[in-house]
Design a protein around this motif. Structure first.
Motif, PDB file in Angstrom:
ATOM      1  N   LYS A  22       0.836  -1.207   0.000  1.00  0.00           N
ATOM      2  CA  LYS A  22       0.000   0.000   0.000  1.00  0.00           C
ATOM      3  C   LYS A  22       0.865   1.250   0.000  1.00  0.00           C
ATOM      4  O   LYS A  22       0.605   2.194  -0.736  1.00  0.00           O
ATOM      5  N   SER A  23       1.920   1.256   0.832  1.00  0.00           N
ATOM      6  CA  SER A  23       2.781   2.449   0.876  1.00  0.00           C
ATOM      7  C   SER A  23       3.532   2.622  -0.442  1.00  0.00           C
ATOM      8  O   SER A  23       3.742   3.742  -0.901  1.00  0.00           O
ATOM      9  N   GLN A  25       2.390   1.714  -3.394  1.00  0.00           N
ATOM     10  CA  GLN A  25       1.403   2.214  -4.349  1.00  0.00           C
ATOM     11  C   GLN A  25       1.150   3.695  -4.132  1.00  0.00           C
ATOM     12  O   GLN A  25       1.069   4.465  -5.082  1.00  0.00           O
ATOM     13  N   GLU A  26       1.062   4.110  -2.856  1.00  0.00           N
ATOM     14  CA  GLU A  26       0.856   5.534  -2.558  1.00  0.00           C
ATOM     15  C   GLU A  26       2.049   6.359  -3.040  1.00  0.00           C
ATOM     16  O   GLU A  26       1.872   7.440  -3.608  1.00  0.00           O
ATOM     17  N   THR A  27       3.255   5.849  -2.842  1.00  0.00           N
ATOM     18  CA  THR A  27       4.456   6.551  -3.295  1.00  0.00           C
ATOM     19  C   THR A  27       4.456   6.677  -4.811  1.00  0.00           C
ATOM     20  O   THR A  27       4.741   7.751  -5.356  1.00  0.00           O
ATOM     21  N   ASP A  29       1.820   6.526  -6.863  1.00  0.00           N
ATOM     22  CA  ASP A  29       0.740   7.434  -7.272  1.00  0.00           C
ATOM     23  C   ASP A  29       1.153   8.892  -7.093  1.00  0.00           C
ATOM     24  O   ASP A  29       0.925   9.723  -7.971  1.00  0.00           O
ATOM     25  N   ARG A  30       1.772   9.209  -5.948  1.00  0.00           N
ATOM     26  CA  ARG A  30       2.223  10.572  -5.673  1.00  0.00           C
ATOM     27  C   ARG A  30       3.299  10.990  -6.680  1.00  0.00           C
ATOM     28  O   ARG A  30       3.283  12.095  -7.213  1.00  0.00           O
ATOM     29  N   LYS A 101      -6.799  -1.933 -10.059  1.00  0.00           N
ATOM     30  CA  LYS A 101      -6.171  -2.273  -8.787  1.00  0.00           C
ATOM     31  C   LYS A 101      -6.998  -3.323  -8.054  1.00  0.00           C
ATOM     32  O   LYS A 101      -8.205  -3.194  -7.940  1.00  0.00           O
ATOM     33  N   GLU A 103      -6.794  -5.673  -4.355  1.00  0.00           N
ATOM     34  CA  GLU A 103      -6.076  -5.890  -3.107  1.00  0.00           C
ATOM     35  C   GLU A 103      -6.135  -7.372  -2.746  1.00  0.00           C
ATOM     36  O   GLU A 103      -7.139  -8.034  -2.965  1.00  0.00           O
TER      37      GLU A 103
END
Length: 126
Positions: A22-23, A25-27, A29-30, A101, A103
């Motif tokens: 998750k982290s 993917q967030e990185t 995306d950002r 996506k 999960e």
């Protein structure tokens, strides 16, 4: 044109899909949002699974601490084991396949050294 020196995101390729935490993917995306329109070069390194030192810390220190915290918060011992197994031991991951996506849960025994370190830090911060 903006130039980013380097970004590292742990990922796994499994069944022709890129799997990110998750982290991660967030990185990603950002990064994509902040750097729209730039050219990038993708490189990869292979990682080994978690080390025996990490494994000893995980089983001897981290999980017992989580179990004690659950007991102190009033969770019955029978539920405690289930929570630790299903919530703490298994780690959620995202797969990205053709922009879609999904999960799923992956056992921590499959984590790389870096992913396991990141996972333990996230558990400690709970």
């Amino acid at each position: 044109m903006k130039r980013l020196e380097k970004i590292e995101i742990g990922a796994l390729i499994n069944d022709n899909q890129l799997i990110l935490s998750k982290s991660g993917q967030e990185t990603l995306d950002r990064f994509i949002f902040e750097n729209n329109g730039i050219e990038i070069i993708i490189t990869y390194d292979t990682y080994s699974k978690r080390s025996s030192k990490q494994n000893r810390f995980y089983w001897a220190v981290l999980l017992p601490a989580v179990q004690r915290a659950l007991i102190l918060s009033g969770v019955p011992d029978s539920e405690n084991k289930e929570i630790v197994h299903n919530v703490i031991i298994k780690k959620p991951f995202l797969t990205v396949n053709h922009g879609k996506k999904n999960e799923y849960v992956r056992s921590t025994s499959d984590l790389t050294v870096h992913e396991h370190w990141e996972f333990c830090n996230n558990v400690i911060e709970l």
